[in-house]
Motif scaffolding. Structure first.
Motif, mmCIF file in Angstrom:
data_model
loop_
_atom_site.group_PDB
_atom_site.id
_atom_site.type_symbol
_atom_site.label_atom_id
_atom_site.label_comp_id
_atom_site.label_asym_id
_atom_site.label_seq_id
_atom_site.Cartn_x
_atom_site.Cartn_y
_atom_site.Cartn_z
ATOM 1 N N ALA A 257 0.841 -1.192 0.000
ATOM 2 C CA ALA A 257 0.000 0.000 0.000
ATOM 3 C C ALA A 257 0.875 1.240 0.000
ATOM 4 C CB ALA A 257 -0.902 -0.026 1.234
ATOM 5 N N TYR A 258 0.237 2.387 -0.203
ATOM 6 C CA TYR A 258 0.979 3.646 -0.247
ATOM 7 C C TYR A 258 1.743 3.840 1.047
ATOM 8 C CZ TYR A 258 2.003 8.609 -0.460
ATOM 9 O OH TYR A 258 2.650 9.814 -0.459
ATOM 10 N N GLY A 259 3.030 4.129 0.934
ATOM 11 C CA GLY A 259 3.860 4.373 2.102
ATOM 12 C C GLY A 259 4.514 3.131 2.668
ATOM 13 N N GLU A 260 4.077 1.952 2.208
ATOM 14 C CA GLU A 260 4.694 0.726 2.700
ATOM 15 C C GLU A 260 5.930 0.396 1.884
ATOM 16 O OE1 GLU A 260 1.921 -2.432 2.728
ATOM 17 O OE2 GLU A 260 0.698 -1.606 4.336
ATOM 18 N N LEU A 261 6.805 -0.417 2.485
ATOM 19 C CA LEU A 261 8.029 -0.820 1.808
ATOM 20 C C LEU A 261 7.772 -2.051 0.954
ATOM 21 C CD1 LEU A 261 10.544 -0.566 4.792
ATOM 22 C CD2 LEU A 261 10.196 1.105 2.985
ATOM 23 N N THR A 262 8.480 -2.152 -0.142
ATOM 24 C CA THR A 262 8.460 -3.391 -0.904
ATOM 25 C C THR A 262 9.231 -4.450 -0.115
ATOM 26 O OG1 THR A 262 10.519 -2.909 -2.076
ATOM 27 C CG2 THR A 262 8.465 -2.090 -3.059
ATOM 28 N N GLN A 263 9.094 -5.695 -0.546
ATOM 29 C CA GLN A 263 9.798 -6.766 0.156
ATOM 30 C C GLN A 263 11.304 -6.518 0.146
ATOM 31 O OE1 GLN A 263 8.477 -10.492 -1.595
ATOM 32 N NE2 GLN A 263 7.083 -10.804 0.105
ATOM 33 N N GLN A 264 11.836 -6.135 -1.013
ATOM 34 C CA GLN A 264 13.278 -5.918 -1.094
ATOM 35 C C GLN A 264 13.715 -4.769 -0.203
ATOM 36 O OE1 GLN A 264 14.857 -4.869 -4.954
ATOM 37 N NE2 GLN A 264 16.787 -5.891 -4.517
ATOM 38 N N GLU A 265 12.930 -3.700 -0.184
ATOM 39 C CA GLU A 265 13.275 -2.546 0.650
ATOM 40 C C GLU A 265 13.244 -2.905 2.135
ATOM 41 O OE1 GLU A 265 11.589 1.064 -2.217
ATOM 42 O OE2 GLU A 265 10.297 0.132 -0.705
ATOM 43 N N GLU A 266 12.238 -3.694 2.535
ATOM 44 C CA GLU A 266 12.170 -4.048 3.952
ATOM 45 C C GLU A 266 13.293 -5.005 4.319
ATOM 46 O OE1 GLU A 266 9.111 -5.497 7.453
ATOM 47 O OE2 GLU A 266 8.534 -5.788 5.354
ATOM 48 N N ALA A 267 13.589 -5.949 3.417
ATOM 49 C CA ALA A 267 14.707 -6.863 3.681
ATOM 50 C C ALA A 267 15.991 -6.073 3.861
ATOM 51 C CB ALA A 267 14.847 -7.858 2.529
ATOM 52 N N GLU A 268 16.209 -5.089 2.998
ATOM 53 C CA GLU A 268 17.411 -4.257 3.112
ATOM 54 C C GLU A 268 17.447 -3.536 4.455
ATOM 55 O OE1 GLU A 268 19.363 -0.279 1.041
ATOM 56 O OE2 GLU A 268 17.966 -1.513 -0.116
ATOM 57 N N GLN A 269 16.293 -3.040 4.883
ATOM 58 C CA GLN A 269 16.223 -2.322 6.156
ATOM 59 C C GLN A 269 16.676 -3.204 7.314
ATOM 60 O OE1 GLN A 269 12.316 -1.664 8.216
ATOM 61 N NE2 GLN A 269 12.708 0.455 7.648
ATOM 62 N N TRP A 270 16.209 -4.471 7.326
ATOM 63 C CA TRP A 270 16.585 -5.374 8.420
ATOM 64 C C TRP A 270 18.029 -5.838 8.296
ATOM 65 C CZ3 TRP A 270 13.970 -4.902 12.525
ATOM 66 C CH2 TRP A 270 12.588 -4.659 12.500
ATOM 67 N N TYR A 271 18.495 -6.041 7.062
ATOM 68 C CA TYR A 271 19.915 -6.360 6.884
ATOM 69 C C TYR A 271 20.775 -5.234 7.446
ATOM 70 C CZ TYR A 271 19.221 -10.404 3.774
ATOM 71 O OH TYR A 271 18.914 -11.624 3.252
ATOM 72 N N ARG A 272 20.371 -4.009 7.174
ATOM 73 C CA ARG A 272 21.140 -2.855 7.663
ATOM 74 C C ARG A 272 21.178 -2.844 9.189
ATOM 75 N NH1 ARG A 272 22.803 0.972 4.218
ATOM 76 N NH2 ARG A 272 21.961 0.941 2.092
ATOM 77 N N GLN A 273 20.037 -3.128 9.814
ATOM 78 C CA GLN A 273 19.996 -3.100 11.277
ATOM 79 C C GLN A 273 20.923 -4.165 11.846
ATOM 80 O OE1 GLN A 273 16.231 -2.606 13.379
ATOM 81 N NE2 GLN A 273 16.738 -4.357 14.672
ATOM 82 N N ALA A 274 20.863 -5.373 11.277
ATOM 83 C CA ALA A 274 21.711 -6.448 11.787
ATOM 84 C C ALA A 274 23.183 -6.170 11.504
ATOM 85 C CB ALA A 274 21.296 -7.778 11.156
ATOM 86 N N ALA A 275 23.464 -5.676 10.299
ATOM 87 C CA ALA A 275 24.859 -5.404 9.933
ATOM 88 C C ALA A 275 25.446 -4.300 10.795
ATOM 89 C CB ALA A 275 24.941 -5.026 8.451
ATOM 90 N N ALA A 276 24.642 -3.281 11.096
ATOM 91 C CA ALA A 276 25.123 -2.189 11.941
ATOM 92 C C ALA A 276 25.460 -2.667 13.343
ATOM 93 C CB ALA A 276 24.063 -1.080 12.009
ATOM 94 N N ARG A 277 24.880 -3.798 13.739
ATOM 95 C CA ARG A 277 25.169 -4.367 15.058
ATOM 96 C C ARG A 277 26.273 -5.422 14.991
ATOM 97 N NH1 ARG A 277 21.302 -3.499 19.066
ATOM 98 N NH2 ARG A 277 19.562 -2.172 18.401
ATOM 99 N N GLY A 278 26.938 -5.490 13.842
ATOM 100 C CA GLY A 278 28.097 -6.361 13.727
ATOM 101 C C GLY A 278 27.815 -7.759 13.219
ATOM 102 N N HIS A 279 26.657 -7.981 12.599
ATOM 103 C CA HIS A 279 26.326 -9.302 12.075
ATOM 104 C C HIS A 279 27.002 -9.481 10.714
ATOM 105 C CE1 HIS A 279 24.034 -12.777 10.763
ATOM 106 N NE2 HIS A 279 23.489 -12.869 11.971
ATOM 107 N N ARG A 280 27.967 -10.397 10.628
ATOM 108 C CA ARG A 280 28.788 -10.545 9.422
ATOM 109 C C ARG A 280 27.975 -11.005 8.218
ATOM 110 N NH1 ARG A 280 33.549 -14.454 11.240
ATOM 111 N NH2 ARG A 280 31.702 -15.775 11.369
ATOM 112 N N ARG A 281 27.124 -12.012 8.426
ATOM 113 C CA ARG A 281 26.361 -12.520 7.284
ATOM 114 C C ARG A 281 25.359 -11.491 6.789
ATOM 115 N NH1 ARG A 281 23.761 -17.578 9.599
ATOM 116 N NH2 ARG A 281 24.084 -16.402 11.515
#
Length: 616
Positions: free
Chosen positions: A209-233
């Motif tokens: 819906a309007y304003g929601e993230l696509t699957q790829q965008e949301e996946a990227e968001q969570w990857y960023r959060q984990a990576a910023a906390r030092g998650h290597r994978r």
């Protein structure tokens, strides 16, 4: 298992009142050593206070003292205090006693105390109890207690519940991974991103819906959060996502971050980015690090780098490292290396090793070796194995194999399979059969596929098909009226630029019809020098019109010697005009032999006239 104490309750046990601030500030800031010493002193004071209160029978003090000693690793000192507090009903002590007993190896007794604490409302104890049951294979009990922990807001409980549900294939896993990730759990954030990226996020509709993230965008968001906390994978996956999107610089930064933390696959990926940027030395260094950490792909990349430099022994050494790391590409690459060096016997051994391990291109290469040696029956099963495993080249080669045996239907089936996977030459072979059978629409589709893939023959046949269709519809144009906008002309020119002789002759004819003799001569000459007798004949005509009969005769002679009847007739006429009647007769005989019928008829009449002249 780490300490699972109820932090809120433990913090409440500090009964000491801090001295009021007298308003004075330290003259100098404490350095790290002074700060550590101050913390130790504070802990000592706190422990002393808890110990006095515990000796006086204070349950909370017993629990707090036991927790302090447990953190310190003093299990013998902690146990009596925790047992006393737990017996008095302190749930934090019951939980921590369970932790202590678990560390000692008394799992069943630990579970008993965790149950007491969990029933009393400890989310940490419910989490520990759930993990205990899962380790013993009792998943229903594990799910019950982990759900109690998760629904009480415990981050680790939410993650453990999600892990259990995902293991069972339960769609509810995504919800609890999300809950844990929102509370800062980096592994949960990473696994949530993987779920979303894999398309298993069932709570979202196909179209956001309007304003929601696509699957790829949301996946990227969570990857960023984990990576910023030092998650290597997570950093590795984020880098791959960014690289696919074309954001190479940021991808490189995340690969570098993960590689520095010891993620071999990230080091390998960083090496490829550096190689593509032209920095082979830095690429080799990262590949070397990754290969030494067991990444077979990096070892293969190093081998290829040294092979390109001609350092074949070093290349083979790295290919062997890849093979030792479990990457069967190493065996295949050694086979290729042996083939380049003319060591087909050794190459076959390596191809076999890779092929038996399921390497489809090795199976195809092995089959080619056997076929070249005349062992078609031995080659066929390897071609089949490679094709069934997805090798497009092997499917095409099977088509060639069956076509050579006269099994046209089977050959066509394999050609179609390879063509469907985008094999250029296979698409051309399928189109040729379809043209023969009158399936013009399907033939055009395959010709476009093959021509788009770089086949000059397909481009020429597509242009010819378009011309014939236009002529049948009454829309055909004379050569002199053809423009660069005509699609068929574009395909003829594309084929001509790729060296297709018939296309070169055709484009030369277009130029000649426009009156551009220079361009026409260039195309005719290119075709003639490549062996086209029509190109040679047409070039001769062009030169004759320009008054260069001696040079024209040379090209006609070349055309006639390769089977061009009209060229032979032209040479007979030239010879007759200069009085070389015997030579003219010889060329007439050649023209009669070569044809076509109207040429043979004219040559026969000329030969008769020459005979009458000679006998007169």
């Amino acid at each position: 298992m780490g300490l699972m104490g109820d932090k809120a309750r433990l913090l409440e046990t500090d009964r000491f009142v801090h001295a009021p601030d007298d308003g004075r500030e330290s003259e100098l800031q404490m350095d790290a050593m002074e700060a550590a010493e101050a913390a130790e002193a504070s802990d000592a004071v706190t422990e002393s206070g808890h110990r006095r209160a515990a000796e006086a029978g204070d349950t909370a003090a017993m629990s707090a003292l036991g927790a302090m000693l447990l953190r310190r690793g003093d299990l013998d000192g902690a146990e009596p205090h925790l047992r006393s507090a737990a017996a008095a009903g302190d749930r934090a002590a019951a939980n921590n006693l369970g932790v202590l007993l678990h560390q000692r190896g008394y799992g069943d007794e630990a579970a008993g105390w965790w149950r007491i604490a969990a029933v009393a409302g400890s989310a940490a104890a419910a989490h520990a109890l759930g993990r205990h049951y899962r380790e013993r294979g009792d998943e229903p009990a594990a799910e019950y207690w982990l759900r109690q922990s998760a629904e009480s807001g415990h981050c680790l409980g939410a993650y453990a519940l999600a892990d259990l549900l995902e293991h069972r294939g339960d769609i509810g896993a995504e919800r609890w991974f999300r809950t844990a990730a929102e509370r800062g759990h980096r592994e949960a954030a990473y696994r949530l991103a993987r779920l979303i990226e894999d398309g298993r996020d069932t709570d979202r509709g196909a179209v956001p819906a309007y304003g929601e993230l696509t699957q790829q965008e949301e996946a990227e968001q969570w990857y960023r959060q984990a990576a910023a906390r030092g998650h290597r994978r997570a950093a590795l996956q984020l880098g791959a996502l960014l690289e696919d999107r074309g954001d190479v610089q940021e991808a490189g930064r995340w690969y570098l971050s993960a590689a520095k933390d010891g993620e071999a696959r990230a080091a390998c990926a960083l090496g490829f980015l550096l190689r593509d940027a032209g920095d082979e030395e830095s690429a080799a260094e990262w590949w070397r690090r990754a290969a030494q950490d067991g990444d077979g792909n990096a070892a293969n990349a190093l081998g290829a780098l040294h092979a390109d430099r001609g350092e074949l022994q070093t290349a083979e050494r790295w290919y062997r490292v890849a093979l030792d790391a479990g990457d069967v590409n190493g065996a295949y690459n050694i086979g290729l290396l042996c083939a380049e060096q003319g060591r087909e016997g050794r190459g076959e051994q390596w191809y076999r090793r890779a092929a038996y391990a399921g390497h489809r291109e090795a199976a195809n290469a092995l089959a080619i070796l056997l076929l070249q040696r005349g062992d078609a029956s031995g080659a066929e099963p390897w071609f089949s194995k490679a094709a069934e495993a997805g090798s497009v080249d092997a499917a095409f080669n099977l088509g060639i194999l069956f076509a050579g045996r006269g099994a046209e239907r089977t050959a066509h089936t394999w050609y179609e399979r390879a063509a469907a996977a985008g094999h250029t030459e296979a698409a051309l072979q399928v189109a040729i059969v379809q043209l023969r059978d009158g399936e013009l629409q399907d033939a055009e589709r395959n010709l476009r596929c093959a021509a788009g893939g770089g086949s000059a023959e397909a481009a020429f046949r597509l242009a010819d098909l378009l011309d014939r269709r236009a002529a049948a519809a009454g829309e055909g144009r004379a050569d002199g009226e053809r423009t660069a906008d005509d699609e068929s002309v574009q395909w003829y020119e594309r084929a001509a630029r790729q060296g297709h002789r018939r296309a070169q002759v055709r484009v030369g004819m277009f130029a000649a019809a426009r009156g551009d003799a220079v361009e026409a001569a260039d195309w005719y000459r290119a075709a003639a020098e490549a062996g086209s007798r029509n190109g040679a004949f047409n070039l001769g005509l062009l030169l004759a019109r320009e008054g260069s009969l001696p040079e024209a005769a040379l090209w006609w002679q070349r055309a006639a010697e390769t089977g061009h009847g009209r060229a032979a007739l032209r040479l007979a006429l030239l010879a007759a005009r200069r009085g070389a009647l015997a030579e003219a007769q010889s060329w007439c005989a050649r023209a009669v032999e070569l044809g076509p019928p109207e040429v043979a008829e004219r040559a026969a009449r000329l030969r008769t006239a020459l005979q009458e002249e000679l006998s007169a």
